[in-house]
Design a protein around this motif. Structure first.
Motif, PDB file in Angstrom:
ATOM      1  N   GLN A 219       0.842  -1.172   0.000  1.00 47.91           N
ATOM      2  CA  GLN A 219       0.000   0.000   0.000  1.00 47.91           C
ATOM      3  C   GLN A 219       0.885   1.233   0.000  1.00 47.91           C
ATOM      4  OE1 GLN A 219      -3.132  -0.127  -0.382  1.00 47.91           O
ATOM      5  NE2 GLN A 219      -3.712  -2.205   0.118  1.00 47.91           N
TER       6      GLN A 219
ATOM      7  N   GLY B  23     -18.816   0.073  -6.593  1.00 48.78           N
ATOM      8  CA  GLY B  23     -17.463   0.339  -7.054  1.00 48.78           C
ATOM      9  C   GLY B  23     -17.001   1.717  -6.626  1.00 48.78           C
ATOM     10  N   LEU B  24     -15.723   1.972  -6.800  1.00 49.35           N
ATOM     11  CA  LEU B  24     -15.157   3.265  -6.424  1.00 49.35           C
ATOM     12  C   LEU B  24     -15.517   4.320  -7.456  1.00 49.35           C
ATOM     13  CD1 LEU B  24     -13.325   1.082  -4.928  1.00 49.35           C
ATOM     14  CD2 LEU B  24     -11.620   2.913  -4.844  1.00 49.35           C
TER      15      LEU B  24
ATOM     16  N   LEU C 294      -2.310   2.986 -10.380  1.00 51.44           N
ATOM     17  CA  LEU C 294      -2.576   3.646  -9.106  1.00 51.44           C
ATOM     18  C   LEU C 294      -2.392   2.667  -7.966  1.00 51.44           C
ATOM     19  CD1 LEU C 294      -5.847   5.650  -9.866  1.00 51.44           C
ATOM     20  CD2 LEU C 294      -3.504   6.503  -9.796  1.00 51.44           C
TER      21      LEU C 294
ATOM     22  N   PHE D 102      -3.699   2.201  -4.075  1.00 55.39           N
ATOM     23  CA  PHE D 102      -4.729   2.680  -3.158  1.00 55.39           C
ATOM     24  C   PHE D 102      -4.366   2.416  -1.708  1.00 55.39           C
ATOM     25  CE2 PHE D 102      -8.347   3.908  -5.790  1.00 55.39           C
ATOM     26  CZ  PHE D 102      -7.971   3.406  -7.021  1.00 55.39           C
ATOM     27  N   GLY D 103      -4.797   3.331  -0.837  1.00 56.33           N
ATOM     28  CA  GLY D 103      -4.729   3.093   0.592  1.00 56.33           C
ATOM     29  C   GLY D 103      -5.893   2.227   1.039  1.00 56.33           C
ATOM     30  N   LYS D 104      -5.995   2.014   2.347  1.00 54.97           N
ATOM     31  CA  LYS D 104      -7.049   1.147   2.886  1.00 54.97           C
ATOM     32  C   LYS D 104      -8.336   1.901   3.191  1.00 54.97           C
ATOM     33  CE  LYS D 104      -4.370  -2.751   4.459  1.00 54.97           C
ATOM     34  NZ  LYS D 104      -4.191  -3.783   5.485  1.00 54.97           N
TER      35      LYS D 104
ATOM     36  N   PHE E 230      -7.892  -2.393 -15.690  1.00 53.33           N
ATOM     37  CA  PHE E 230      -7.300  -2.834 -14.430  1.00 53.33           C
ATOM     38  C   PHE E 230      -8.225  -3.839 -13.752  1.00 53.33           C
ATOM     39  CE2 PHE E 230      -4.307   0.756 -14.379  1.00 53.33           C
ATOM     40  CZ  PHE E 230      -4.957   1.659 -15.204  1.00 53.33           C
TER      41      PHE E 230
ATOM     42  N   TYR F 295      -8.832  -5.451  -9.967  1.00 51.80           N
ATOM     43  CA  TYR F 295      -8.522  -5.306  -8.550  1.00 51.80           C
ATOM     44  C   TYR F 295      -9.278  -6.369  -7.761  1.00 51.80           C
ATOM     45  CZ  TYR F 295      -6.888  -0.494  -9.469  1.00 51.80           C
ATOM     46  OH  TYR F 295      -6.221   0.617  -9.921  1.00 51.80           O
TER      47      TYR F 295
ATOM     48  N   GLN G  30     -10.706  -6.796  -3.679  1.00 52.94           N
ATOM     49  CA  GLN G  30     -10.899  -6.087  -2.421  1.00 52.94           C
ATOM     50  C   GLN G  30     -11.380  -7.048  -1.336  1.00 52.94           C
ATOM     51  OE1 GLN G  30     -14.043  -3.041  -2.190  1.00 52.94           O
ATOM     52  NE2 GLN G  30     -12.638  -1.749  -1.022  1.00 52.94           N
TER      53      GLN G  30
ATOM     54  N   MET H 122      -9.371  -7.704   4.851  1.00 45.97           N
ATOM     55  CA  MET H 122      -8.028  -7.853   5.433  1.00 45.97           C
ATOM     56  C   MET H 122      -6.970  -7.101   4.630  1.00 45.97           C
ATOM     57  SD  MET H 122      -8.024  -9.582   8.221  1.00 45.97           S
ATOM     58  CE  MET H 122      -6.339 -10.188   8.322  1.00 45.97           C
ATOM     59  N   ARG H 123      -7.059  -7.183   3.317  1.00 47.87           N
ATOM     60  CA  ARG H 123      -5.968  -6.691   2.482  1.00 47.87           C
ATOM     61  C   ARG H 123      -6.313  -5.414   1.730  1.00 47.87           C
ATOM     62  NH1 ARG H 123      -2.185 -10.890   1.681  1.00 47.87           N
ATOM     63  NH2 ARG H 123      -1.476  -9.920  -0.248  1.00 47.87           N
ATOM     64  N   GLY H 124      -7.556  -4.967   1.847  1.00 50.09           N
ATOM     65  CA  GLY H 124      -7.945  -3.749   1.145  1.00 50.09           C
ATOM     66  C   GLY H 124      -8.057  -3.978  -0.348  1.00 50.09           C
ATOM     67  N   LEU H 125      -7.761  -2.951  -1.119  1.00 45.32           N
ATOM     68  CA  LEU H 125      -7.888  -2.995  -2.576  1.00 45.32           C
ATOM     69  C   LEU H 125      -6.511  -3.285  -3.180  1.00 45.32           C
ATOM     70  CD1 LEU H 125     -10.162  -2.410  -4.672  1.00 45.32           C
ATOM     71  CD2 LEU H 125      -9.230  -0.113  -4.855  1.00 45.32           C
TER      72      LEU H 125
ATOM     73  N   LEU I 293      -4.257  -4.289  -6.611  1.00 45.11           N
ATOM     74  CA  LEU I 293      -4.193  -4.363  -8.066  1.00 45.11           C
ATOM     75  C   LEU I 293      -3.657  -5.734  -8.458  1.00 45.11           C
ATOM     76  CD1 LEU I 293      -4.340  -3.026 -10.882  1.00 45.11           C
ATOM     77  CD2 LEU I 293      -1.976  -2.295 -10.512  1.00 45.11           C
TER      78      LEU I 293
ATOM     79  N   TYR J 259      -2.806  -5.079 -14.892  1.00 43.16           N
ATOM     80  CA  TYR J 259      -3.394  -4.081 -15.757  1.00 43.16           C
ATOM     81  C   TYR J 259      -2.875  -4.188 -17.178  1.00 43.16           C
ATOM     82  CZ  TYR J 259       0.239  -0.398 -15.972  1.00 43.16           C
ATOM     83  OH  TYR J 259       1.364   0.332 -16.230  1.00 43.16           O
TER      84      TYR J 259
ATOM     85  N   SER K  76       2.225  -8.312 -11.653  1.00 46.18           N
ATOM     86  CA  SER K  76       2.920  -8.666 -10.415  1.00 46.18           C
ATOM     87  C   SER K  76       1.964  -8.873  -9.245  1.00 46.18           C
ATOM     88  CB  SER K  76       3.954  -7.595 -10.056  1.00 46.18           C
ATOM     89  OG  SER K  76       3.327  -6.336  -9.887  1.00 46.18           O
TER      90      SER K  76
ATOM     91  N   PHE L 294     -12.997  -6.095  -8.802  1.00 44.00           N
ATOM     92  CA  PHE L 294     -13.383  -4.923  -9.572  1.00 44.00           C
ATOM     93  C   PHE L 294     -12.558  -4.836 -10.848  1.00 44.00           C
ATOM     94  CE2 PHE L 294     -16.284  -2.818  -6.805  1.00 44.00           C
ATOM     95  CZ  PHE L 294     -15.868  -3.078  -5.506  1.00 44.00           C
TER      96      PHE L 294
ATOM     97  N   PHE M  48     -14.581   2.660 -12.280  1.00 39.64           N
ATOM     98  CA  PHE M  48     -14.763   1.316 -11.764  1.00 39.64           C
ATOM     99  C   PHE M  48     -16.121   0.735 -12.139  1.00 39.64           C
ATOM    100  CE2 PHE M  48     -11.337   0.259  -8.722  1.00 39.64           C
ATOM    101  CZ  PHE M  48     -10.604   1.433  -8.820  1.00 39.64           C
TER     102      PHE M  48
ATOM    103  N   ARG N 275     -18.928 -10.081  -6.663  1.00 33.66           N
ATOM    104  CA  ARG N 275     -18.700 -10.653  -5.330  1.00 33.66           C
ATOM    105  C   ARG N 275     -18.581 -12.158  -5.477  1.00 33.66           C
ATOM    106  NH1 ARG N 275     -18.998  -8.971  -0.223  1.00 33.66           N
ATOM    107  NH2 ARG N 275     -19.818  -6.944  -0.895  1.00 33.66           N
TER     108      ARG N 275
END
Lengths: 111, 115
Positions: free
Chosen positions: A2, A42-43, A99, A101-103, B33, B35, B37, B40-43, B45, B48, B58, B91, B106, B111
Motif C-alpha cells: 500500500q 465500485g469506487l 494507481l 490505493f490506501g485502505k 485494471f 482489482y 478487495q 483484510m488486504r484492502g484494494l 491491483l 493491468y 505482479s 473490480f 470502476f 462478489r
C-alpha cells in the motif's frame, strides 16, 4: 504494497459538520487522487491533484497536497448523510497510469 | 455511456471449480485494471493492460489466476482451481491514456464466494 495510508480509519460526524481525512504516502508521485466507495458499490473518482499543485476545490471538496511531507488531505464541508462512504486516496507515478490505493477512511455522517 | 460493465455480479462456487469473471471497459478507454478487495488486504491491483497488452501482472497471487484481454472491449479474469481464500469482491476499472487522464472508472464489482 500500500502506498497511500489514510487517517483516521473511521470518522463519525453529525450532518452539517466538516470532515477531514488525511493520506500519507512514501514515494514520489505524479498525482494523487481521492475516490469514494459506497457500501457494495465500485469506487467513484472524486478529485485529482497533480504534484505541482498545492490545493484544489470541487464543490464541497477541498484537497491539499504537501509533497515535502508526502501527505494530502480531503476536506468535505457541510457534510450530508449521503456522504457516508469509504474514502480512498490513490497515488500515481510515471506514465503507466497505475494507481496504488490506501485502505480507506470510513466516514459516517449521522443525520 | 453505460460505464464499466462486469458480470456476473455475484458468483458462488465450490472449491476446485473454475471461475471466470468478465469485464467490458468504457468505449475508447485503452487501459484496463483488475482489482481484488477484501477486508483484510484492502484494494489490491492484480493486473493491468494497456492497449490490450498486459503491462504489470505482479499482483496476480499465483498461477491459479490468469487474465486476458483479446480485444479493446472485453477482458476476463479466470481462477482455476478456486479456493475459499479467493473469496472477495473483484473490480474491473478502465481509464483513458489521453494526456493527463489518470482517473479510473470502476465497475460495480463481482462478489465471489468460494465454499
Amino acid at each position: 504494497s500500500q502506498q497511500g495510508e489514510e487517517d483516521p480509519q473511521a470518522l463519525s460526524i453529525q450532518e452539517g459538520e466538516n470532515a477531514t481525512m488525511n493520506c500519507s504516502y512514501k514515494t514520489s508521485i505524479n498525482n494523487l487522487q481521492w475516490y469514494r466507495q459506497n457500501s457494495g458499490r465500485g469506487l467513484v473518482h472524486l478529485i485529482l491533484i497533480r504534484s505541482n499543485e498545492r490545493e484544489k476545490h470541487s464543490g464541497r471538496l477541498r484537497v491539499t497536497l504537501d509533497t515535502s511531507k508526502k501527505s494530502s488531505s480531503l476536506l468535505i464541508t457541510a457534510s450530508r448523510a449521503a456522504d457516508t462512504a469509504s474514502y480512498f486516496c490513490a497515488t500515481g507515478g510515471g506514465s503507466n497510469y497505475k494507481l496504488t490505493f490506501g485502505k480507506g477512511t470510513l466516514l459516517t455522517v449521522n443525520p | 455511456d453505460a460505464g464499466v460493465i462486469q458480470s456476473p455480479r455475484h458468483e458462488v462456487t465450490e472449491m476446485g471449480q473454475e471461475v471466470t469473471l468478465r469485464c467490458k471497459p468504457i468505449s475508447g478507454h485503452n487501459s484496463l485494471f483488475w482489482y481484488r478487495q477484501t477486508m483484510m488486504r484492502g484494494l489490491e491491483l492484480l493486473i493491468y493492460f494497456n492497449n490490450n497488452v498486459p503491462i504489470d501482472d505482479s499482483g496476480m497471487p499465483e498461477d491459479r489466476f490468469s487474465a486476458k484481454m483479446p480485444n479493446a472491449s472485453f477482458s476476463t479474469l479466470k481462477i482455476q482451481p478456486s479456493e475459499p481464500r479467493d473469496s472477495a469482491v473483484y473490480f474491473c476499472a478502465s481509464s483513458s491514456a489521453g494526456a493527463g487522464s489518470y482517473e479510473q472508472y470502476f465497475g460495480p464489482g463481482t462478489r465471489l464466494t468460494v465454499t
